[in-house]
Design a protein around this motif. Structure first.
Motif, PDB file in Angstrom:
ATOM      1  N   PHE A 248       0.926  -1.119   0.014  1.00  0.00           N
ATOM      2  CA  PHE A 248       0.040   0.042   0.012  1.00  0.00           C
ATOM      3  C   PHE A 248       0.888   1.298  -0.114  1.00  0.00           C
ATOM      4  O   PHE A 248       0.267   2.175  -0.540  1.00  0.00           O
ATOM      5  CB  PHE A 248      -0.973   0.011   1.349  1.00  0.00           C
TER       6      PHE A 248
ATOM      7  N   ALA B 235      -1.943   1.531  -6.957  1.00  0.00           N
ATOM      8  CA  ALA B 235      -3.026   0.555  -7.581  1.00  0.00           C
ATOM      9  C   ALA B 235      -3.821  -0.183  -6.390  1.00  0.00           C
ATOM     10  O   ALA B 235      -4.744  -0.861  -6.652  1.00  0.00           O
ATOM     11  CB  ALA B 235      -2.512  -0.360  -8.649  1.00  0.00           C
TER      12      ALA B 235
ATOM     13  N   ARG C 297      -5.887  -1.732  -3.519  1.00  0.00           N
ATOM     14  CA  ARG C 297      -7.081  -1.283  -2.854  1.00  0.00           C
ATOM     15  C   ARG C 297      -7.411  -1.905  -1.733  1.00  0.00           C
ATOM     16  O   ARG C 297      -7.906  -1.006  -0.738  1.00  0.00           O
ATOM     17  CB  ARG C 297      -8.168  -1.509  -4.134  1.00  0.00           C
ATOM     18  N   THR C 298      -7.488  -3.193  -1.701  1.00  0.00           N
ATOM     19  CA  THR C 298      -7.790  -4.083  -0.427  1.00  0.00           C
ATOM     20  C   THR C 298      -6.784  -4.987  -0.037  1.00  0.00           C
ATOM     21  O   THR C 298      -5.903  -5.425  -0.834  1.00  0.00           O
ATOM     22  CB  THR C 298      -9.149  -4.636  -0.429  1.00  0.00           C
TER      23      THR C 298
ATOM     24  N   GLU D 233      -7.083  -8.257  -2.062  1.00  0.00           N
ATOM     25  CA  GLU D 233      -6.764  -7.988  -3.186  1.00  0.00           C
ATOM     26  C   GLU D 233      -5.131  -8.385  -3.455  1.00  0.00           C
ATOM     27  O   GLU D 233      -4.524  -8.980  -4.121  1.00  0.00           O
ATOM     28  CB  GLU D 233      -7.068  -6.626  -4.048  1.00  0.00           C
TER      29      GLU D 233
END
Length: 255
Positions: free
Chosen positions: A13, A18, A20-21, A24
């Motif tokens: 992160f 790109a 997001r979670t 993911e």
């Protein structure tokens, strides 16, 4: 083990906008998968389960496109972005907080036993396609440009580009800007390209041409302003024909 997994996910992160979670990252990022599988392979290697370690590494390469020898030593918070084509040799050592892009090779140049692969100290960024070859050391905070081929040691906080790689800049902060220097090194630089284009431009000729073009443009602006001033002066002295002729910039030009 779980602390390492948390760090692997958290660092994504910080360095990949790109992401997001957490789900993911955990399920779709091959760099994360490769590091998880390598930790198991590395443990098996040191427990002398050599075939099992190599087989697990082979499965990891098949799944992720990233080949890491089980004997390689990898620190914490290492980020492998995209990852396809990354190769890390047996005696390679990667410090904490390093970043490797796709196509990076940490390879050897000798068939002899012993240390034959690079050592990356903490905070190193290796651009896409770069090749770091031999038992050399890349100093802490150094940046290697995309597609560079490095065969010699790179000092800490330096930037190296080209084939063979050459050193562009080595930052040596004085006592007054030590804190600023430390903060700069902690910031992430994607693809080993800095926002400071003047300092890290890899081509001296390109930099010189850019400076010449900028100087020419500035001269054009000054000449245009001077022309407007002279034309205004001619208009103001129009009652005196001789003075007007003297200040007429087109007076001596061939017709």
């Amino acid at each position: 083990m779980f602390d390492h997994v948390k760090e692997d996910i958290a660092i994504v992160f910080q360095r990949d906008p790109a992401a997001r979670t957490h789900w993911e990252v955990l399920t779709t990022y091959p760099g994360v998968h490769a590091l998880l599988m390598h930790r198991l392979s590395h443990w098996l290697w040191h427990e002398h389960f050599y075939w099992l370690a190599r087989f697990n590494s082979h499965i990891g390469r098949w799944l992720t496109g990233i080949e890491i020898h089980p004997g390689a030593t990898i620190g914490r918070r290492v980020f492998i972005d995209h990852g396809m084509g990354v190769v890390i040799g047996e005696t390679a050592v990667i410090g904490d907080d390093c970043t490797l892009y796709h196509g990076v090779t940490l390879g050897g140049t000798s068939w002899n036993k012993g240390k034959r692969h690079p050592t990356l100290e903490n905070g190193v960024v290796i651009g896409a396609g770069a090749k770091i070859l031999g038992p050399i050391t890349i100093g802490a905070g150094a940046k290697i440009g995309s597609n560079a081929v490095v065969v010699k040691d790179v000092p800490a906080n330096a930037t190296a580009v080209g084939i063979p790689a050459r050193i562009l800049e080595e930052e040596k902060p004085n006592k007054e800007d030590t804190q600023m220097h430390a903060a700069k090194n902690q910031s992430f630089t994607a693809y080993a390209v800095s926002d400071d284009n003047d300092k890290f431009n890899p081509e001296a000729m390109s930099k010189a041409l850019q400076e010449l073009l900028a100087h020419s443009a500035a001269q054009d602006v000054k000449l245009a302003a001077l022309t407007l001033q002279l034309q205004a002066l001619v208009a103001d002295t129009g009652s005196d024909a001789e003075v007007a002729t003297a200040f007429d910039i087109t007076h001596d030009l061939p017709k």
